[in-house]
Each structure stands twice: as structure tokens, then as C-alpha cells.
Enzyme design. Sequence first.
Site, PDB file in Angstrom:
ATOM      1  N   ASN A  96     -18.914  50.581 -31.216  1.00 22.89           N
ATOM      2  CA  ASN A  96     -19.797  50.486 -30.048  1.00 22.89           C
ATOM      3  C   ASN A  96     -18.951  49.983 -28.884  1.00 22.89           C
ATOM      4  OD1 ASN A  96     -21.656  49.825 -28.071  1.00 22.89           O
ATOM      5  ND2 ASN A  96     -22.952  48.555 -29.411  1.00 22.89           N
ATOM      6  N   HIS A 113     -28.991  52.665 -22.953  1.00 22.02           N
ATOM      7  CA  HIS A 113     -29.285  51.630 -23.957  1.00 22.02           C
ATOM      8  C   HIS A 113     -30.445  52.081 -24.868  1.00 22.02           C
ATOM      9  CE1 HIS A 113     -27.783  48.571 -20.740  1.00 22.02           C
ATOM     10  NE2 HIS A 113     -26.793  48.791 -21.609  1.00 22.02           N
ATOM     11  N   GLU A 157     -27.639  48.099 -32.459  1.00 22.26           N
ATOM     12  CA  GLU A 157     -27.338  49.499 -32.170  1.00 22.26           C
ATOM     13  C   GLU A 157     -26.469  50.075 -33.282  1.00 22.26           C
ATOM     14  OE1 GLU A 157     -26.012  47.665 -28.483  1.00 22.26           O
ATOM     15  OE2 GLU A 157     -26.557  49.486 -27.426  1.00 22.26           O
ATOM     16  N   ARG A 165     -20.977  55.062 -30.463  1.00 23.28           N
ATOM     17  CA  ARG A 165     -21.989  55.040 -29.425  1.00 23.28           C
ATOM     18  C   ARG A 165     -21.437  55.826 -28.227  1.00 23.28           C
ATOM     19  NH1 ARG A 165     -22.759  50.402 -25.019  1.00 23.28           N
ATOM     20  NH2 ARG A 165     -24.633  51.188 -24.019  1.00 23.28           N
ATOM     21  N   ARG A 212     -22.299  45.580 -11.537  1.00 26.71           N
ATOM     22  CA  ARG A 212     -23.002  46.712 -10.911  1.00 26.71           C
ATOM     23  C   ARG A 212     -24.158  46.230 -10.038  1.00 26.71           C
ATOM     24  NH1 ARG A 212     -23.864  49.807 -16.469  1.00 26.71           N
ATOM     25  NH2 ARG A 212     -22.355  48.367 -17.364  1.00 26.71           N
TER      26      ARG A 212
HETATM   27  C1  LIG Z   1     -25.196  51.820 -20.391  1.00 21.95           C
HETATM   28  C2  LIG Z   1     -24.587  50.481 -20.242  1.00 21.95           C
HETATM   29  O1  LIG Z   1     -24.676  49.886 -19.198  1.00 21.95           O
HETATM   30  O2  LIG Z   1     -23.956  49.958 -21.304  1.00 21.95           O
HETATM   31  P1  LIG Z   1     -23.276  48.493 -21.436  1.00 21.95           P
HETATM   32  O3  LIG Z   1     -24.397  47.540 -21.357  1.00 21.95           O
HETATM   33  O4  LIG Z   1     -22.661  48.511 -22.804  1.00 21.95           O
HETATM   34  O5  LIG Z   1     -22.317  48.341 -20.317  1.00 21.95           O
HETATM   35 MG   LIG Z   2     -23.870  46.649 -24.893  1.00 19.50          MG
END
Ligand SMILES: CC(=O)OP(=O)(O)O
Ligand SMILES: [Mg+2]
Length: 404
Positions: A7, A180, A385, A91, A241
Site C-alpha cells: 500500500n 480511499h 485496506e 493499492r 494539499r
Molecule cells: C488518495 C490519497 O490521497 O491517498 P493517501 O491518503 O494515501 O495520500
Molecule cells: Mg493512506
Amino acid sequence: MIVLVINAGSSSIKYQLYQMKSETVLARGRVERIGMDSAIVTHEAEGKPEFREVCEILDHTSALKRITDILVHPEYGSLSHISEIEAVGHRVVHGGESFPESVVVTTEVKQEIRKLFDLAPLHNPAHLMGILAVEAILPDVMQAVVFDTAFHQTMPKTSYLYAIPNILYKRHKIRRYGFHGTSHMYVSHQAAALLGRPLESLKLVTCHIGNGVSCTAVLNGKSYDTSMGMTPLEGLMMGTRSGDLDPAIVSYTMAKEELSINEVNSMLNKHSGLYAVSGGLADMREIVEAMNDGDKNAKLAFDMYAYRLRKYIGAYAAAMNGLDAVVFTAGVGENSPQLREAVCEGLTFLGLRLDRERNRSPERGERRITEDGSPVEALVIPTNEELVIARDTYRLALNRGKGS
Ligand SMILES: CC(=O)OP(=O)(O)O
Ligand SMILES: [Mg+2]
Ligand SMILES: Nc1ncnc2c1ncn2[C@@H]1O[C@H](COP(=O)(O)OP(=O)(O)O)[C@@H](O)[C@H]1O
């Protein structure tokens, strides 16, 4: 059959080695803080001493090499030879509209994953590196991919379409996909079991709060709406982000700061969120520590992060015309009582009455954190997951006539 699950998140690789006949975890571990000044490697295996090291690991390929070395290590490992692994499940964050379900890796599948790089720039490149690294170390092993986007394929058009010219959907598949999904699906099933009610009768908001953050409105067991969109940039505020913003900011910033498309993308994906507001901290543990030391920017970052989560939970309760439970999962959701408290504090109007002691208890595992009799429950459910990925990989391997 022994299955290795990889993952690869944006800042970590978690892995688990399964004996599938009994669904036993033989070993598990993680490499965290990949690409940062010091990575943390932790590994534990049945009947072996725990392994932990802090070292520099610059990319996902080096991380995977470290993992396979540990799996066969005479003192810490569980395998005598790496060829004992019969299938590897990965994943993959973005499957676009090409992959409504899990598939075996082929040349075409790798090409499709590559085509989706632009839509999941922090993730799909890491996943492909993982797949290629496994190919190099275990050339004959069957590999499968399990997509984050698959669970959200049930969203209605009202949730997945953007209010922009339809030609863009037709030509370029510009729509909301959601991510997710494996985690949202898993924790919804576990929540129903914990509540002792059929999943098909429940209105849940599942909050996956890790490095990436997303909330899903799970109505009667299906994804009805989710906060991430065409890419994992939309929605909630995250480690690096931005989450939701006025789309006009993109062209305005490009013009004012003379930025290219790549530069503005990089700003929103890698230099925004907690990191931007706190002034350099993307890790929630560091944010909480700085905040407790009186750092005002860290406190603002934390408050914005919690506030936005609360807004989404309220919006999804309205979207479903009701709410039975809020589920907290992933790195922050499972481990930060402060964050859970800050989110739940303003949800009493919905009937969610947090029990502060239960919330702060060092207990791990699946648990309720609301008062007895609270009309809306709050639950902490550690995500898994990896188990979902292992099961899909095993099923695909059996379909191909491999061992048992
Ligand atoms: C889709 C996503 O943001 O995955 P992660 O939380 O693993 O960065
Ligand atoms: Mg994660
Ligand atoms: N005890 C803790 N308190 C607060 N945050 C934590 C704790 N443990 C882990 N986290 C946070 O969890 C996040 C990583 O979550 P994780 O689900 O592993 O992310 P990803 O899979 O996206 O790499 C980091 O921001 C980290 O700080």
C-alpha cells in the site's frame, strides 16, 4: 498461498504478508516519511523480535528493496526465500473509468495506470514504481491491482458530475471519481458490525484522515458522495494539499506570480494544506506538538483542518437527510484524540455527544467514543485496506488456477 500486499501512499509504504488460507498476517510493517530527512522503518513478524530503524530513504523503490530484505532476514523475517511469495497485490489510487474492479497486472494495465499519472500525481507514479520493482525482484509472481476509485462507482450523477460543459466529460472523462474507496468500504462494514445494525439501513459519514484526507457519505452501504474529485486534490485540507478552493485562484495566481501549469499544480499538491498554513509542518504529530508549545500558525492550521471536516460532515448529513454515525479512520483519524474532539465539538446539534474520556482513552482497535445513548455515534475504526487488497488478489490468483 502467501500474498504480499503493498500500500504505497504519498508519504509511506505499508505492507503485509498474508497466509491466505487462514487470512493470517505473517508479517507487517511500514516505511514512513519517505523522501523526508529521516524515514522510519518498522517491521513485526509472528514470533520474531520487532525491527525498527531510522534512516534516509529517498524514494519508493529504495523503500521496497528495504522491505524485501527484511522479509527474508534470518532474525526478523518470516520467509526463507523471497520466491515463497506467490502473488502481490497493490493499492492503486486512480483507476479512472477503466477499472470498476480489481484486475491482474498486464502491459495494458500498466499503460492505463501511467495514463492516469496526471490525475493522481502523488500516487499513481509511486504505484507503478512499486509494480516495476516487484517485477524486477520477483519476475514470475502474479501481481494484482486494487483501485481506490472502485467503491465510488455507485455515486449518482448529481454527485459525480461537475457543473461545466458536458463535452469535457465526454472527451476527457472530467468527472468526480473519489478515492480511499477500499478504506471507506472496509470501515463501513466494520461500523455496521460494531453498531449491530445492517449496513443497508445506515447513514454513515466515513472520515479517512491520513496524509490524504477524504470523507464519504455512505448511504445504505454504497458511496453516495465523497469529498475528493477528479483527483485527490479536491475536498478537505490535507498534509500538503489545499483541498477545495475557488477555481479562479488557479489562473489568477498563474498570471500574478508568472507560474506555469506544473508550478501551480505542484503548489496546490505539495506546498499547501497544513504545510502552508503552519509554515512548514505537514505531519499532524508535529502540528499538535507545535500547537501545544504555543505556535499560532500550527494552531490556525489545526483549526482550519478540523473546521473543514466538520463542514463536510454537516453537508453529508444533509445530503443523506440524516446520520447514524461518523467513523474516524487512518493515521490521524485513528490516533489523534485532539483532532476528533475538535471535529465533534460542533456536531452536538446533530445529536453527536462525544464522551471525552472514551475519546482520550489509549485503547486501540474498534471502539465507540460517544456517550451511551448518543443519538448519533462516533466510532474509531482502524482501516484495513491491506486485507481487502489481499482478498481480491487471492481471488484473482485462484481464478488463474494458482495454488490454495
Ligand atoms: C488518495 C490519497 O490521497 O491517498 P493517501 O491518503 O494515501 O495520500
Ligand atoms: Mg493512506
Ligand atoms: N499519534 C498520532 N497523532 C497524530 N497524528 C498521527 C499520529 N500517528 C500518525 N499520525 C498522522 O497520520 C498521518 C499519516 O497517516 P497515514 O494514514 O499513514 O497516511 P498515508 O497513508 O496517506 O501516508 C500523518 O500526518 C501522521 O502525523
